[in-house]
Design an enzyme around this catalytic site. Structure first.
Site: not given
Length: 502
Positions: A164-166, A347
């Site tokens: 997951h990008h988080s 991120n």
């Protein structure tokens, strides 16, 4: 053939310390505050629907016990990889440490034997495409390893990692992945990476004290140009959010359904060929890759549309890493010394709205020339810093829903997502498995087409994530990338011969 639903090596549910609350929009992920870790960053919340997929080819059959042990000793020790997202009493998402059973994170897909025997490459590709429509289990850490222990045309075995990008952007996750690998030539050391990038541009070239007044005036003028270009880009940024849309082309998203099945494909290109063009054109590797993308999209567009010779301007969202440049060895040393919290894995991205030109050129090198001009102009701007700060401020003031709506609106008004990352310059091993190729991509953004380049040893992989319904012939587009690089290299070879004759 559609891939079958995944089956885990161990189906026992993971035990996590959470308690279900009433229907208050928290998805049941609540927990006492004393069990929680750091808040989920604003940038991570903005990419709530985004996922990263890294397909890795191995040169040997999978040794699952060794893979399990290696992941447990390396990857699973990082904080976000042993945490889940929960909601505190104030309604804020935070990371909560949990117990990780690596077996629950390893998935062996139940693929049809006949389909694997008929076309193993397509079997893997179809399964990876199916992941774009399958949700992750939020009661577990948000990462998975999907294992394909059979040979394809590229590798003896394949692993697809879904994250997951988080948990981090592409650059931080690649650094983390490389921190878990070792050199194939010497398993006792970390892999050799390319030199850290240096900042270039007039503002970084302060004149020496002995320089004349003209040199100082030129240096000061570069700041004025920087401010002007930044102001222009900021205006374009707000105009894109409000009303400025790309024209409709074959690459513009047509299907607006919430669930888009993405086909993720890749093709290996020669990094030596790219460097040859770079040296001949006196530009950068990134300039060449942007030029190759211009050329490939142009070939595909004019072949499919039947349009005559004309130029179309579309735009790409180019993601840029804003972290201070830190070597892989420095990151690992901080982790080993107990200062792992100093390594920012999450991120921290800004983005640039980069013009892409679709057109016909008699000289293939014109694609690279145009790319260099566009990229050089964008380097003389603080657009990337502004967009990062704007996203943070909008999220804090207006909240997640408003920020996500603005973010998706901006993406939907452009055409393509684009990124370029550098990898090891020598072959690596992951948990004892020699790595043949690394192909990162992802899904979630509303564009119909995402282009990502990833270098590894002497190759560079072009990775495409495409709307499956809109690009049923995605492998033809991959062919266009390979053919475009070949034509540009051939033109660069002729350019070198002409210079020698002159």
């Amino acid at each position: 053939m559609d891939a079958a639903a995944p089956s885990t090596l161990r189906k026992r549910p993971l035990s996590v310390r959470t308690s279900t609350s009433d229907d208050n929009g928290t998805d049941g992920r609540t927990s006492p505050d004393d069990e929680l870790g750091e808040p989920v960053s604003p940038s991570a919340r903005l990419v709530e629907d985004f996922y990263i997929i890294v397909v890795i080819g191995a040169a040997t059959p999978l040794n699952i016990p060794a893979l399990r042990a290696g992941i447990e000793a390396q990857l699973a020790r990082y904080p976000h990889f042993r945490s889940i997202q929960v909601t505190d009493k104030d309604g804020n998402l935070r990371w909560a440490p949990t117990t990780v059973n690596v077996e629950d994170q390893l998935i062996c897909p139940a693929l049809a034997p006949a389909a694997v025997a008929a076309d193993p490459d397509k079997a893997v590709e179809d399964y990876v495409a199916s992941l774009s429509t399958l949700p992750m289990d939020w009661s577990r850490p948000l990462w998975e390893f999907h294992l394909f222990d059979f040979p394809t045309s590229e590798a003896v075995a394949t692993v697809a990692i879904r994250v997951h990008h988080s948990l981090g952007d592409g650059m931080s996750l690649l650094t983390l992945l490389m921190a878990c690998t070792r050199s194939a030539a010497d398993p006792t050391r970390l892999p050799a990476m390319p030199p850290l990038p240096t900042r270039t541009g007039a503002i970084y070239q302060r004149p020496r004290p002995s320089a004349g007044a003209l040199a100082y005036l030129s240096w000061l003028w570069s700041f004025i140009v920087l401010a002007w270009h930044t102001a222009v880009d900021v205006v374009a940024f707000f105009a894109t959010i409000l009303c400025l849309k790309d024209p409709h082309t074959l690459f513009k998203r047509v299907n607006h359904a919430e669930s888009q099945r993405k086909r993720i494909v890749h093709r290996s290109l020669s990094l030596d060929d790219v460097k040859f063009v770079k040296n001949a054109m006196k530009c950068t590797v990134n300039d060449v890759l942007v030029g190759v993308t211009y050329a490939a999209l142009s070939r595909y567009y004019f072949r499919k549309s039947g349009d005559t010779d004309k130029e179309i301007r579309v735009r790409s969202i180019l993601l840029v890493n804003l972290r201070p440049t830190t070597s892989l060895h420095a990151c690992v040393n901080m982790i080993e010394s107990g200062k792992g919290s100093d390594v920012k894995w999450g991120n921290k991205l800004g983005f640039i709205i980069l013009p892409f030109f679709i057109g016909k050129h008699s000289d293939p090198l014109d694609y690279v020339r145009k790319a260099k001009k566009v990229v050089d102009r964008k380097k003389s701007s603080l657009e990337v810093v502004f967009t990062h700060l704007a996203a943070e401020v909008i999220l804090k003031i207006f909240g997640l829903k408003a920020a996500a709506a603005i973010f998706h609106r901006m993406i939907s008004h452009t055409t393509i997502s684009f990124s370029n990352m550098t990898g090891p310059v020598e072959q690596v091993e992951f948990c004892g498995h020699p790595v043949v190729f690394i192909a990162p991509s992802g899904y979630g953004p509303p564009e119909a087409l995402t282009v990502n380049y990833q270098s590894y040893v002497n190759t560079i992989m072009v990775n495409l994530a495409l709307d499956e319904a809109q690009f049923p012939d995605c492998h033809e587009l991959l062919d266009d990338f390979a053919e475009s690089l070949a034509r540009i290299k051939d033109a660069a070879s002729r350019l070198g011969k002409q210079h020698r004759k002159a």
